[in-house]
Motif scaffolding. Structure first.
Motif, PDB file in Angstrom:
ATOM      1  N   GLN A 110      -1.698 -12.517  -1.712  1.00  0.00           N
ATOM      2  CA  GLN A 110      -0.461 -12.511  -2.492  1.00  0.00           C
ATOM      3  C   GLN A 110      -0.623 -11.652  -3.740  1.00  0.00           C
ATOM      4  O   GLN A 110       0.305 -10.975  -4.171  1.00  0.00           O
ATOM      5  CB  GLN A 110      -0.076 -13.934  -2.905  1.00  0.00           C
ATOM      6  N   ALA A 111      -1.825 -11.656  -4.303  1.00  0.00           N
ATOM      7  CA  ALA A 111      -2.037 -10.981  -5.574  1.00  0.00           C
ATOM      8  C   ALA A 111      -2.475  -9.539  -5.449  1.00  0.00           C
ATOM      9  O   ALA A 111      -2.601  -8.855  -6.453  1.00  0.00           O
ATOM     10  CB  ALA A 111      -3.072 -11.764  -6.388  1.00  0.00           C
ATOM     11  N   LYS A 112      -2.712  -9.044  -4.259  1.00  0.00           N
ATOM     12  CA  LYS A 112      -3.303  -7.709  -4.106  1.00  0.00           C
ATOM     13  C   LYS A 112      -2.515  -6.858  -3.122  1.00  0.00           C
ATOM     14  O   LYS A 112      -2.216  -7.289  -1.993  1.00  0.00           O
ATOM     15  CB  LYS A 112      -4.752  -7.818  -3.635  1.00  0.00           C
ATOM     16  N   PHE A 113      -2.236  -5.637  -3.548  1.00  0.00           N
ATOM     17  CA  PHE A 113      -1.451  -4.709  -2.732  1.00  0.00           C
ATOM     18  C   PHE A 113      -2.016  -3.323  -2.983  1.00  0.00           C
ATOM     19  O   PHE A 113      -1.915  -2.800  -4.095  1.00  0.00           O
ATOM     20  CB  PHE A 113       0.014  -4.799  -3.164  1.00  0.00           C
ATOM     21  N   SER A 114      -2.628  -2.720  -1.962  1.00  0.00           N
ATOM     22  CA  SER A 114      -3.273  -1.426  -2.163  1.00  0.00           C
ATOM     23  C   SER A 114      -2.514  -0.334  -1.432  1.00  0.00           C
ATOM     24  O   SER A 114      -1.888  -0.571  -0.388  1.00  0.00           O
ATOM     25  CB  SER A 114      -4.726  -1.472  -1.689  1.00  0.00           C
ATOM     26  N   LEU A 115      -2.572   0.850  -1.984  1.00  0.00           N
ATOM     27  CA  LEU A 115      -1.910   2.034  -1.435  1.00  0.00           C
ATOM     28  C   LEU A 115      -2.978   3.036  -1.049  1.00  0.00           C
ATOM     29  O   LEU A 115      -3.864   3.335  -1.849  1.00  0.00           O
ATOM     30  CB  LEU A 115      -0.978   2.645  -2.486  1.00  0.00           C
ATOM     31  N   SER A 116      -2.885   3.569   0.159  1.00  0.00           N
ATOM     32  CA  SER A 116      -3.859   4.561   0.618  1.00  0.00           C
ATOM     33  C   SER A 116      -3.174   5.867   0.951  1.00  0.00           C
ATOM     34  O   SER A 116      -2.074   5.887   1.506  1.00  0.00           O
ATOM     35  CB  SER A 116      -4.600   4.055   1.856  1.00  0.00           C
ATOM     36  N   LEU A 117      -3.873   6.940   0.615  1.00  0.00           N
ATOM     37  CA  LEU A 117      -3.488   8.270   1.054  1.00  0.00           C
ATOM     38  C   LEU A 117      -4.561   8.671   2.058  1.00  0.00           C
ATOM     39  O   LEU A 117      -5.725   8.861   1.693  1.00  0.00           O
ATOM     40  CB  LEU A 117      -3.459   9.255  -0.116  1.00  0.00           C
ATOM     41  N   GLU A 118      -4.181   8.752   3.305  1.00  0.00           N
ATOM     42  CA  GLU A 118      -5.178   8.980   4.362  1.00  0.00           C
ATOM     43  C   GLU A 118      -5.821  10.352   4.259  1.00  0.00           C
ATOM     44  O   GLU A 118      -7.011  10.499   4.487  1.00  0.00           O
ATOM     45  CB  GLU A 118      -4.527   8.782   5.726  1.00  0.00           C
ATOM     46  N   SER A 119      -5.024  11.335   3.917  1.00  0.00           N
ATOM     47  CA  SER A 119      -5.526  12.704   3.776  1.00  0.00           C
ATOM     48  C   SER A 119      -4.708  13.353   2.668  1.00  0.00           C
ATOM     49  O   SER A 119      -3.619  13.867   2.915  1.00  0.00           O
ATOM     50  CB  SER A 119      -5.369  13.457   5.089  1.00  0.00           C
ATOM     51  N   ALA A 120      -5.225  13.278   1.462  1.00  0.00           N
ATOM     52  CA  ALA A 120      -4.448  13.681   0.293  1.00  0.00           C
ATOM     53  C   ALA A 120      -4.066  15.160   0.345  1.00  0.00           C
ATOM     54  O   ALA A 120      -4.851  16.020   0.795  1.00  0.00           O
ATOM     55  CB  ALA A 120      -5.240  13.382  -0.967  1.00  0.00           C
ATOM     56  N   ILE A 121      -2.863  15.452  -0.143  1.00  0.00           N
ATOM     57  CA  ILE A 121      -2.394  16.835  -0.252  1.00  0.00           C
ATOM     58  C   ILE A 121      -1.864  17.047  -1.673  1.00  0.00           C
ATOM     59  O   ILE A 121      -1.486  16.084  -2.358  1.00  0.00           O
ATOM     60  CB  ILE A 121      -1.291  17.140   0.784  1.00  0.00           C
ATOM     61  N   PRO A 122      -1.846  18.308  -2.124  1.00  0.00           N
ATOM     62  CA  PRO A 122      -1.462  18.564  -3.523  1.00  0.00           C
ATOM     63  C   PRO A 122      -0.095  18.022  -3.926  1.00  0.00           C
ATOM     64  O   PRO A 122       0.071  17.614  -5.078  1.00  0.00           O
ATOM     65  CB  PRO A 122      -1.526  20.096  -3.613  1.00  0.00           C
TER      66      PRO A 122
END
Lengths: 113, 115
Positions: free
Chosen positions: B71-83
């Protein structure tokens, strides 16, 4: 709070004067609105809200006015202080069930000593 | 301690790298959100979650994924970052049942630069 390209509109106000910041919202069906304050390096902070069944709401030193006819919101800050310097933007709620919002781009308020 | 904490505060990463932005909150709110902020644009919703088992795409979810670990944690991922993912990212929470308004509580943001 309307966008002008990449440059935020800026309002410069003398300390102690009143400030009026405007926002044009997009959806006539929006029924809830919020003003946020964002200081440099910080996240947006809730200031005041208003529902569409109201025309005016007052808080401490701040007043929000809603004109549904022309889809316009304004934020009035009384006796502006240096600590009021920030970017202010409005948010309109599109879907009460999900509390999803459209955020305005903001207006930068500069308080002159 | 802040109600909504984001880590890292700043990050520079290279194109193609995977990166995770983390958010934790102590407000006990069920609803959590990820937004990005770009110059000249209002905050745009990437993903949101109303519960640990609930994940929803926002208006700009392409290139991103999220995980609601608790409930307290929510993460965001960029699988393959672009500019063009260079931006200021904000996590936010809300729980209208608990408060007198329906606004968000925002974290202090993560400034991400993809080179």
């Amino acid at each position: 709070g309307e966008s002008v390209g990449l440059h935020l509109p800026t309002l410069s106000v003398q300390e102690g004067d009143n400030s009026i910041i405007n926002c044009a919202y997009s959806n006539s069906a929006s029924d809830y609105f919020i003003w946020y304050k964002q200081e440099s390096g910080k996240g947006p902070q809730f200031i005041i809200d208003i529902r569409s069944n109201m025309d005016k709401r007052q808080g401490q030193r701040v007043t929000v006015l809603l004109n549904k006819t022309v889809k316009h919101l304004s934020l009035q800050i009384a006796a502006t202080q240096p600590g009021d310097s920030a970017v202010y933007f409005c948010a309109e709620n599109l879907d009460s069930g999900t509390y999803k919002y459209i955020f305005g781009t903001g207006t930068r308020l500069k308080v002159l000593a | 301690d802040a109600d909504v904490t984001q880590t890292p505060r700043n990050r520079i990463t290279k194109t193609g790298k995977r990166i995770m932005l983390e958010c934790s909150q102590t407000k006990g709110h069920d609803r959590m959100y990820w937004y990005r902020q770009d110059p000249g644009l209002g905050l745009r919703l990437i993903y949101y979650s109303f519960d640990v088992k609930d994940i929803n795409k926002g208006e700009i979810s392409d290139g991103y994924s999220v995980s609601r670990q608790a409930q307290a944690k929510f993460s965001l991922s960029l699988e393959s970052a672009i500019p063009n993912q260079t931006a200021l990212y904000f996590c936010a929470t809300s729980d209208p049942a608990r408060g007198s308004n329906y606004g968000y509580t925002f974290g202090s943001g993560t400034r991400l630069t993809v080179v």
